[in-house]
Design a protein around this motif. Structure first.
Motif, PDB file in Angstrom:
ATOM      1  N   VAL A 158     -12.204 -22.766  -9.867  1.00  0.00           N
ATOM      2  CA  VAL A 158     -12.561 -21.349 -10.011  1.00  0.00           C
ATOM      3  C   VAL A 158     -11.398 -20.518 -10.540  1.00  0.00           C
ATOM      4  O   VAL A 158     -11.611 -19.427 -11.061  1.00  0.00           O
ATOM      5  CB  VAL A 158     -13.056 -20.759  -8.672  1.00  0.00           C
TER       6      VAL A 158
ATOM      7  N   GLN B 188     -24.033 -22.262  -6.673  1.00  0.00           N
ATOM      8  CA  GLN B 188     -23.558 -21.474  -7.807  1.00  0.00           C
ATOM      9  C   GLN B 188     -23.264 -20.033  -7.432  1.00  0.00           C
ATOM     10  O   GLN B 188     -22.343 -19.420  -7.965  1.00  0.00           O
ATOM     11  CB  GLN B 188     -24.585 -21.516  -8.947  1.00  0.00           C
ATOM     12  N   ASP B 189     -24.047 -19.474  -6.487  1.00  0.00           N
ATOM     13  CA  ASP B 189     -23.779 -18.074  -6.131  1.00  0.00           C
ATOM     14  C   ASP B 189     -22.427 -17.916  -5.455  1.00  0.00           C
ATOM     15  O   ASP B 189     -21.738 -16.901  -5.647  1.00  0.00           O
ATOM     16  CB  ASP B 189     -24.904 -17.502  -5.266  1.00  0.00           C
TER      17      ASP B 189
ATOM     18  N   ASP C 253     -19.832 -18.271  -8.280  1.00  0.00           N
ATOM     19  CA  ASP C 253     -19.785 -17.021  -9.047  1.00  0.00           C
ATOM     20  C   ASP C 253     -19.049 -15.923  -8.290  1.00  0.00           C
ATOM     21  O   ASP C 253     -18.336 -15.108  -8.889  1.00  0.00           O
ATOM     22  CB  ASP C 253     -21.201 -16.557  -9.385  1.00  0.00           C
ATOM     23  N   THR C 254     -19.210 -15.903  -6.977  1.00  0.00           N
ATOM     24  CA  THR C 254     -18.543 -14.888  -6.162  1.00  0.00           C
ATOM     25  C   THR C 254     -17.027 -15.054  -6.231  1.00  0.00           C
ATOM     26  O   THR C 254     -16.286 -14.068  -6.361  1.00  0.00           O
ATOM     27  CB  THR C 254     -19.026 -14.979  -4.702  1.00  0.00           C
TER      28      THR C 254
ATOM     29  N   VAL D  29     -15.365 -16.608  -8.675  1.00  0.00           N
ATOM     30  CA  VAL D  29     -14.956 -16.315 -10.047  1.00  0.00           C
ATOM     31  C   VAL D  29     -14.845 -14.812 -10.253  1.00  0.00           C
ATOM     32  O   VAL D  29     -13.872 -14.314 -10.840  1.00  0.00           O
ATOM     33  CB  VAL D  29     -15.941 -16.940 -11.054  1.00  0.00           C
ATOM     34  N   ASP D  30     -15.831 -14.071  -9.747  1.00  0.00           N
ATOM     35  CA  ASP D  30     -15.795 -12.609  -9.868  1.00  0.00           C
ATOM     36  C   ASP D  30     -14.581 -12.025  -9.139  1.00  0.00           C
ATOM     37  O   ASP D  30     -13.950 -11.067  -9.621  1.00  0.00           O
ATOM     38  CB  ASP D  30     -17.078 -11.998  -9.302  1.00  0.00           C
TER      39      ASP D  30
ATOM     40  N   THR E  92     -11.480 -12.777 -11.111  1.00  0.00           N
ATOM     41  CA  THR E  92     -11.515 -11.939 -12.312  1.00  0.00           C
ATOM     42  C   THR E  92     -11.051 -10.523 -11.979  1.00  0.00           C
ATOM     43  O   THR E  92     -10.300  -9.896 -12.741  1.00  0.00           O
ATOM     44  CB  THR E  92     -12.935 -11.899 -12.902  1.00  0.00           C
TER      45      THR E  92
ATOM     46  N   GLY F  52     -13.214 -19.016 -14.035  1.00  0.00           N
ATOM     47  CA  GLY F  52     -14.510 -19.449 -14.538  1.00  0.00           C
ATOM     48  C   GLY F  52     -14.409 -20.563 -15.546  1.00  0.00           C
ATOM     49  O   GLY F  52     -13.791 -21.602 -15.297  1.00  0.00           O
TER      50      GLY F  52
END
Length: 358
Positions: free
Chosen positions: A120, A289-290, A293-294, A296-297, A300, A324
């Protein structure tokens, strides 16, 4: 009511009745970020730097605790992580070049598979080699005056990240005797401070947080950084240490060292695998995946902080932060070397240290 209106109404009612998809929320939870090294090295500095920033950006602002699991050059912790599966998103694992190299060299201790893990975040780093004050007087930008010196180096092992400095010093014609068995680069620095070692290196974060003080005190003399890659894949000076020569520069100034050929290609291949994408944060296999994604966000958002470049420069150095898809690409590049480079290094390890990888 028309058929179209009826269908629309039924769909609307169904949508209202369907349960909402729950967002990932870590409120009241603790994230364990496991590092397979001791608490004294660059990986500890890296994780401890990012942990509070990650905590601020994850939903619910959970506590992020860095835990250490040293042993066997980091393969102990990596083998443990291989057995872990997704629970509730509260486990993160950090690797370094010393975890990647045994994997690349087919070390028999390795029971982990990078392709099973979910990257990640990844960040590059550099490294700096330095000498004690007495021998530092003999360094003139080349290793010509150091070839008659017998150096002692505290090492985690020749198949880990220490491979890069050990091979570099060998190419320079230096006599460096490693004392294997330390659990982290910080322990190597402590050996140097106590006079038990006469040469050492640290990754950028470890150098900035500890070894730079030795230089300021006059008890250590910087020799070189490993360098960095430019956009064309050429070794240039490390942007964190722009006033320090790179290994390539020192090699080119040293009799008998060539920045081309089989040895150079092998060194450069493992440098690339170990430094530009050196430190990687992984979630365990099976993570939904959620949750991915959390994370990665969140990373970021860390990267987007207006003060990130400044605080990162002071703590871990001026290097890119990949998240990501960028982290996935970085992890892939860090876990592949050519067959030629691998064969050269395996032969060198056997000849120089009696290390046989079967």
């Amino acid at each position: 009511m028309t058929i179209k209106t009826l269908a629309t109404s039924v769909a609307a009612i169904a949508l209202m009745a369907a349960p909402a998809v729950a967002e990932v929320d870590f409120s009241g939870k603790t994230i364990e970020w496991v590092i397979p090294f001791s608490e004294t090295g660059g990986s500890a500095k890296w994780a401890n730097f990012f942990a509070p920033l990650l905590s601020q950006e994850l939903p619910g602002q959970p506590t992020v605790v860095v835990k250490f699991m040293p042993g066997a050059g980091s393969t102990k912790g990596a083998n443990w992580f291989q057995e872990q599966e997704h629970g509730d998103g509260t486990l993160l694992f950090g690797t370094s070049g010393s975890t990647q190299f045994p994997y690349l060299l087919n070390d028999p201790r390795v029971r982990y598979e990078y392709n099973d893990w979910i990257p990640v975040m990844a960040s590059g780093t550099g490294g700096v080699a330095y000498l004690n004050a007495e021998d530092g007087k003999k360094f003139d930008g080349s290793a010509n005056g150091l070839k008659d010196v017998d150096f002692i180096f505290g090492s985690q092992g020749a198949t880990g990240l220490d491979l890069v400095p050990l091979l570099a010093w060998k190419m320079l014609g230096m006599n460096v005797e490693p004392v294997f068995g330390i659990k982290g680069r910080g322990d190597g620095r402590l050996m140097f401070e106590r006079g038990e070692a006469t040469i050492d290196y640290q990754t950028s974060s470890g150098y900035l947080s500890g070894a730079a003080d030795l230089v300021a005190a006059g008890t250590a003399v910087p020799m070189m950084s490993w360098g960095a890659l430019d956009e064309n894949g050429v070794i240039v000076r490390d942007p964190t240490f722009p006033d320090m020569p790179s290994f390539k520069e020192v090699c080119e100034a040293t009799e008998g060292c060539e920045a081309e050929g089989v040895a150079w290609d092998a060194w450069k291949a493992f440098f690339i695998a170990g430094y530009p994408s050196q430190k990687i944060a992984f979630l365990p296999k099976g993570t939904p995946q959620d949750v991915v994604d959390t994370y990665v966000d969140a990373f970021t958002a860390v990267r987007a902080r207006p003060d990130f470049a400044e605080i990162a420069s002071n703590e871990v150095g001026e290097y890119p932060l990949f998240v990501g898809a960028g982290a996935q690409k970085a992890a892939a590049e860090a876990t592949v070397v050519s067959d030629e480079a691998k064969a050269y290094v395996i032969d060198w390890l056997k000849t120089s240290y009696g290390v046989t990888l079967e």
